[in-house]
Structure formats: structure tokens, C-alpha cells
Scaffold this active site. Sequence first.
Site, PDB file in Angstrom:
ATOM      1  N   ARG A  68     -96.119  -8.108 -11.166  1.00  0.00           N
ATOM      2  CA  ARG A  68     -97.404  -8.825 -11.160  1.00  0.00           C
ATOM      3  C   ARG A  68     -98.390  -8.210 -10.167  1.00  0.00           C
ATOM      4  NH1 ARG A  68     -95.564 -15.067 -11.985  1.00  0.00           N
ATOM      5  NH2 ARG A  68     -95.869 -15.105 -14.238  1.00  0.00           N
ATOM      6  N   LYS A  73     -83.750 -23.448 -26.723  1.00  0.00           N
ATOM      7  CA  LYS A  73     -83.864 -24.671 -27.533  1.00  0.00           C
ATOM      8  C   LYS A  73     -84.997 -24.623 -28.546  1.00  0.00           C
ATOM      9  CE  LYS A  73     -82.332 -27.624 -23.778  1.00  0.00           C
ATOM     10  NZ  LYS A  73     -82.983 -28.296 -22.663  1.00  0.00           N
ATOM     11  N   GLY A 127     -91.762 -14.563 -19.916  1.00  0.00           N
ATOM     12  CA  GLY A 127     -90.513 -15.266 -19.644  1.00  0.00           C
ATOM     13  C   GLY A 127     -89.273 -14.391 -19.703  1.00  0.00           C
ATOM     14  N   GLY A 163     -95.335 -19.179 -19.291  1.00  0.00           N
ATOM     15  CA  GLY A 163     -95.946 -20.407 -19.810  1.00  0.00           C
ATOM     16  C   GLY A 163     -97.285 -20.138 -20.469  1.00  0.00           C
TER      17      GLY A 163
HETATM   18  N1  LIG Z   1     -76.680 -19.028 -27.837  1.00  0.00           N
HETATM   19  C1  LIG Z   1     -77.172 -19.500 -26.704  1.00  0.00           C
HETATM   20  N2  LIG Z   1     -76.633 -20.595 -26.122  1.00  0.00           N
HETATM   21  C2  LIG Z   1     -77.143 -21.072 -24.973  1.00  0.00           C
HETATM   22  N3  LIG Z   1     -78.202 -20.549 -24.319  1.00  0.00           N
HETATM   23  C3  LIG Z   1     -78.767 -19.473 -24.858  1.00  0.00           C
HETATM   24  C4  LIG Z   1     -78.296 -18.895 -26.067  1.00  0.00           C
HETATM   25  N4  LIG Z   1     -79.059 -17.836 -26.363  1.00  0.00           N
HETATM   26  C5  LIG Z   1     -79.963 -17.720 -25.379  1.00  0.00           C
HETATM   27  N5  LIG Z   1     -79.804 -18.699 -24.464  1.00  0.00           N
HETATM   28  C6  LIG Z   1     -80.527 -18.873 -23.205  1.00  0.00           C
HETATM   29  O1  LIG Z   1     -81.889 -19.101 -23.427  1.00  0.00           O
HETATM   30  C7  LIG Z   1     -82.545 -18.863 -22.200  1.00  0.00           C
HETATM   31  C8  LIG Z   1     -83.958 -18.421 -22.452  1.00  0.00           C
HETATM   32  O2  LIG Z   1     -84.601 -19.449 -23.110  1.00  0.00           O
HETATM   33  P1  LIG Z   1     -86.162 -19.656 -23.010  1.00  0.00           P
HETATM   34  O3  LIG Z   1     -86.517 -20.054 -21.614  1.00  0.00           O
HETATM   35  O4  LIG Z   1     -86.508 -20.575 -24.117  1.00  0.00           O
HETATM   36  O5  LIG Z   1     -86.721 -18.184 -23.293  1.00  0.00           O
HETATM   37  P2  LIG Z   1     -88.064 -17.517 -22.779  1.00  0.00           P
HETATM   38  O6  LIG Z   1     -88.076 -17.657 -21.295  1.00  0.00           O
HETATM   39  O7  LIG Z   1     -88.033 -16.112 -23.229  1.00  0.00           O
HETATM   40  O8  LIG Z   1     -89.168 -18.267 -23.420  1.00  0.00           O
HETATM   41  C9  LIG Z   1     -81.753 -17.782 -21.498  1.00  0.00           C
HETATM   42  O9  LIG Z   1     -81.407 -18.251 -20.213  1.00  0.00           O
HETATM   43  C10 LIG Z   1     -80.528 -17.613 -22.386  1.00  0.00           C
HETATM   44  O10 LIG Z   1     -79.314 -17.534 -21.661  1.00  0.00           O
HETATM   45  O1  LIG Z   2     -94.936 -17.813 -12.721  1.00  0.00           O
HETATM   46  C1  LIG Z   2     -95.789 -18.410 -13.380  1.00  0.00           C
HETATM   47  O2  LIG Z   2     -95.542 -18.949 -14.604  1.00  0.00           O
HETATM   48  P1  LIG Z   2     -94.343 -18.461 -15.624  1.00  0.00           P
HETATM   49  O3  LIG Z   2     -93.029 -18.598 -14.879  1.00  0.00           O
HETATM   50  O4  LIG Z   2     -94.446 -19.425 -16.779  1.00  0.00           O
HETATM   51  O5  LIG Z   2     -94.638 -17.039 -16.026  1.00  0.00           O
HETATM   52  C2  LIG Z   2     -97.217 -18.533 -12.916  1.00  0.00           C
HETATM   53  O6  LIG Z   2     -97.434 -17.900 -11.666  1.00  0.00           O
HETATM   54  C3  LIG Z   2     -97.634 -19.992 -12.870  1.00  0.00           C
HETATM   55  O7  LIG Z   2     -96.854 -20.667 -11.926  1.00  0.00           O
HETATM   56  P2  LIG Z   2     -96.621 -22.238 -12.092  1.00  0.00           P
HETATM   57  O8  LIG Z   2     -95.762 -22.464 -13.320  1.00  0.00           O
HETATM   58  O9  LIG Z   2     -95.946 -22.674 -10.802  1.00  0.00           O
HETATM   59  O10 LIG Z   2     -97.976 -22.889 -12.263  1.00  0.00           O
END
Ligand SMILES: Nc1ncnc2c1ncn2[C@@H]1O[C@H](COP(=O)(O)OP(=O)(O)O)[C@@H](O)[C@H]1O
Ligand SMILES: O=C(OP(=O)(O)O)[C@H](O)COP(=O)(O)O
Length: 401
Positions: A41, A202, A358, A381
Site C-alpha cells: 500500500r 461463505k 482481500g 472491502g
Molecule cells: N473449502 C473451504 N472451507 C472453508 N474455508 C474456506 C474454503 N475455501 C476457502 N476458504 C477460506 O475462505 C477465506 C477467504 O474468504 P473471503 O474472506 O470470503 O475471501 P476474500 O478475502 O478474497 O474476499 C480464506 O481464509 C480461506 O481459507
Molecule cells: O484495510 C482496509 O480494508 P480491507 O482490509 O477491506 O482491504 C482499509 O485500510 C480500510 O480499513 P477499515 O476496514 O479499518 O476501515
Amino acid sequence: MPTKRSVGTLGDKDLGGKKVLLRADLNVPLDDGQRIADDNRIRASVPTIKFLMGKGAKVVLASHLGRPKGVTPKYSLKPLVPRLSELLGVDVVMANDCIGEEVENLAAALPDGGVLLLENVRFYKEEEKNDPEFAKKLASVADLYVNDAFGTAHRAHASTEGVTKYLRPAVAGFLMQKELDYLVGAVADPKKPFAAIVGGSKVSTKIGVIESLLAKVDILILGGGMIYTFYKAQGHAVGKSLVEDDKLELANSLIEKAKSKGVSLLLPTDIVVANNFAADAESKTVPASAIPDGWMGLDIGPDSIRKFSETLDTTKTVIWNGPMGVFEFEKFAAGTDAIAKKLADITAQGVTTIIGGGDSVAAVEKAGLASKMSHISTGGGASLELLEGKTLPGVLALDDA
Ligand SMILES: Nc1ncnc2c1ncn2[C@@H]1O[C@H](COP(=O)(O)OP(=O)(O)O)[C@@H](O)[C@H]1O
Ligand SMILES: O=C(OP(=O)(O)O)[C@H](O)COP(=O)(O)O
């Protein structure tokens, strides 16, 4: 309201000697020794800062770090100063606060092209409350406002939204513009065939994204933990895989929606199952329709990887959000790694590939493939909200193009 895509940019603004309040997202992970664990970042923020420096502006840089409740030393931005100074080639000056007399004096003393880093704006509860008086104080230090904090653009906070009521022009930095170009522009007007790969844990956290993408894509590939809800909804045995029982009807309605819109929906055909949710669990590959009792699906299997890869070879634009499996465990990272590798390969052949924040970004970085993609978002997010078709307050508040 449609997502705003064109915002005022730095362009030909007269910046010499002007004090610019630049909101960046310098929310980087720090390890226990207060060392920067991942400086992506910071590096992503550099082009805008350097541009402002090169134009002779006095750069007043604001950011949050973490989610502190009041002044909390471990969330100070001070550990970022050496890396920022190194990347920018100047001695970045650090303030002990983000508003007040000291900040005004330090900003006034900045040479043209100098950089002042303000302390964490979230040390004030007024930041997240978007308090007008606090926003006014932030605004008072500068002549114009630049927002480059894409990762925080989904927050209507004082330094991302409120400040624009008191400080104009208010324009986007280069990172913000690039994120909008890809996550709004490429998605609204994609080269086709356009595919989305959605994974993650999920269905419930991705409903908005899936529904919104179904209106735009030709192909939707699903993976990760959410697929077991789809399998169960279709009457398959899922063992002890992650399932959201209250989302079974929704899963079926999404399948129907894909059909009615002519979207080709691909679910994995085989699954790597484990006897336990653990890095060293016993594992085997089984057909997706026959997950044995007592086993849980933690990754997509080799046949799924092959089919997904063949499909991806036919595309011109791909957006990816969410890993294919529990990639944090080496044993169940193969599906996610293979998709990352495939996307890197097709990018080299001219396909536009966008990684939407993410955990998918973490997976691509872990595989050492980040530089091979067309765009890697700096916001988890924020990118999710954009893909859901929401308008980001930090973007909406900026001047129109
Ligand atoms: N089959 C699975 N069962 C349980 N958890 C899973 C499975 N596949 C992926 N995950 C978990 O999903 C998480 C990511 O989910 P999410 O936060 O929705 O994704 P992102 O951050 O990319 O949007 C990871 O920590 C991963 O371990
Ligand atoms: O790390 C951030 O968001 P992200 O983890 O969704 O990428 C941003 O810096 C926003 O932080 P916040 O979710 O505490 O408002």
C-alpha cells in the site's frame, strides 16, 4: 445510483507552492517489532506523492492505521517514515498529531516538494464519526485535497468524505483513478468473453457480488467454501463441509438466475477433502457429487482445475475475488495457486485480469505472481463494494471530471 467512475484528477492543476492534503491508505500490517510486513500500500501511494513533489507542492500526507480506540502507540504511523523517505528520496517529516498548531507550523515550514506525514487520523474518534469540526480542522491545513485512499473509499469518514465539504478542489490521485478504471471501467465495459471467479468462505458474504456480476459476465466460476451450499442445495452429500443451511434456496435461485441470463456457471467437478480442518489433515480427491461422510471439502481437485483453466483460455477479461480453497494450508493451496498461475499466463497473452482485493491478493502475492496481473486492488472491502455496484462515499465526494 450508478457507481461514479470519472472523477476530477490532478491533471493540469497549478500545484507549485500549494499545500496539498493527500489522503492515502497507508494501513499496512506491522509485525511485533513494528516492522512493515507488507509495503504494497505504501508503494502504491508513491506515484501520486512523487507527482505532487515534482510539481513543487507541499505534501501533507494523512492516513489511518488499524482500528485504534483513541491514541494508541502501537498504531502510530511513525514506523512508516523510513520506508516512505527511502521510496520518495526525501526526509519525510513526521507530526505528532493530525490537526492543530504543530501541524500548521510544520506544514508552513515545508519546502516546495517536501512531505509531512500526519499522525493516525483514527486517534480521534471524530474521524470515523465524520465530525464536521474535525473535518474542518483537517481541511484548514491545505489549499486543495487529493484522495488516493482507495482501500478506505467505502468509509464516509472525516478524512475521506467530510473534508471535501471544506476543501476544494477535491480530486482523485492516480491510484484511486487506476482502481476505478479497472474495477468500474473494465467491469462495466469489458472485452468479452468476460469471466468472474468468485471464491472465499461463505455465500452470504458474496451474494451481492455474485448477483451483481451475473448481470455482466458471460462465465461465472465458483470455488472456495461457498460451493458446498450449492452442492447441498442440489441434493448432493457434502459430509462436514462448510454449509450455510439458511442459504440453500438462495443458492438454487442463483443457479436459476445464471441460466435465465445465459451465464455459463461452473462449479468444481472434483474436490480435495480432508478428515479435519488442519494443515496436516489426511486428504484425498473425490467427485464433487460424492463427498464422503465425516470429510470436508477444503480445495478444488485437478479435474476442476483443468476445466476452469480451459474455460479461462477462452476469455478476454477476468475478475477474481476469493480463494478456491483453504490456501493458508499448503496442502489445500493447489487450486488457488493453479488459478493464480493460469491468470498470470493469460495476462501475458493479452487478457485483462483483475484481482479484487482481500485474500485473493494475498494468495497471488504468496505465489509471487502479483506483478503478472493487469490489476491488483489495494482495497478488500472497497473493491467488494464496487463490484456489488455500490457507490463509494470517498469517490462520490470528489469533484466531477
Ligand atoms: N473449502 C473451504 N472451507 C472453508 N474455508 C474456506 C474454503 N475455501 C476457502 N476458504 C477460506 O475462505 C477465506 C477467504 O474468504 P473471503 O474472506 O470470503 O475471501 P476474500 O478475502 O478474497 O474476499 C480464506 O481464509 C480461506 O481459507
Ligand atoms: O484495510 C482496509 O480494508 P480491507 O482490509 O477491506 O482491504 C482499509 O485500510 C480500510 O480499513 P477499515 O476496514 O479499518 O476501515
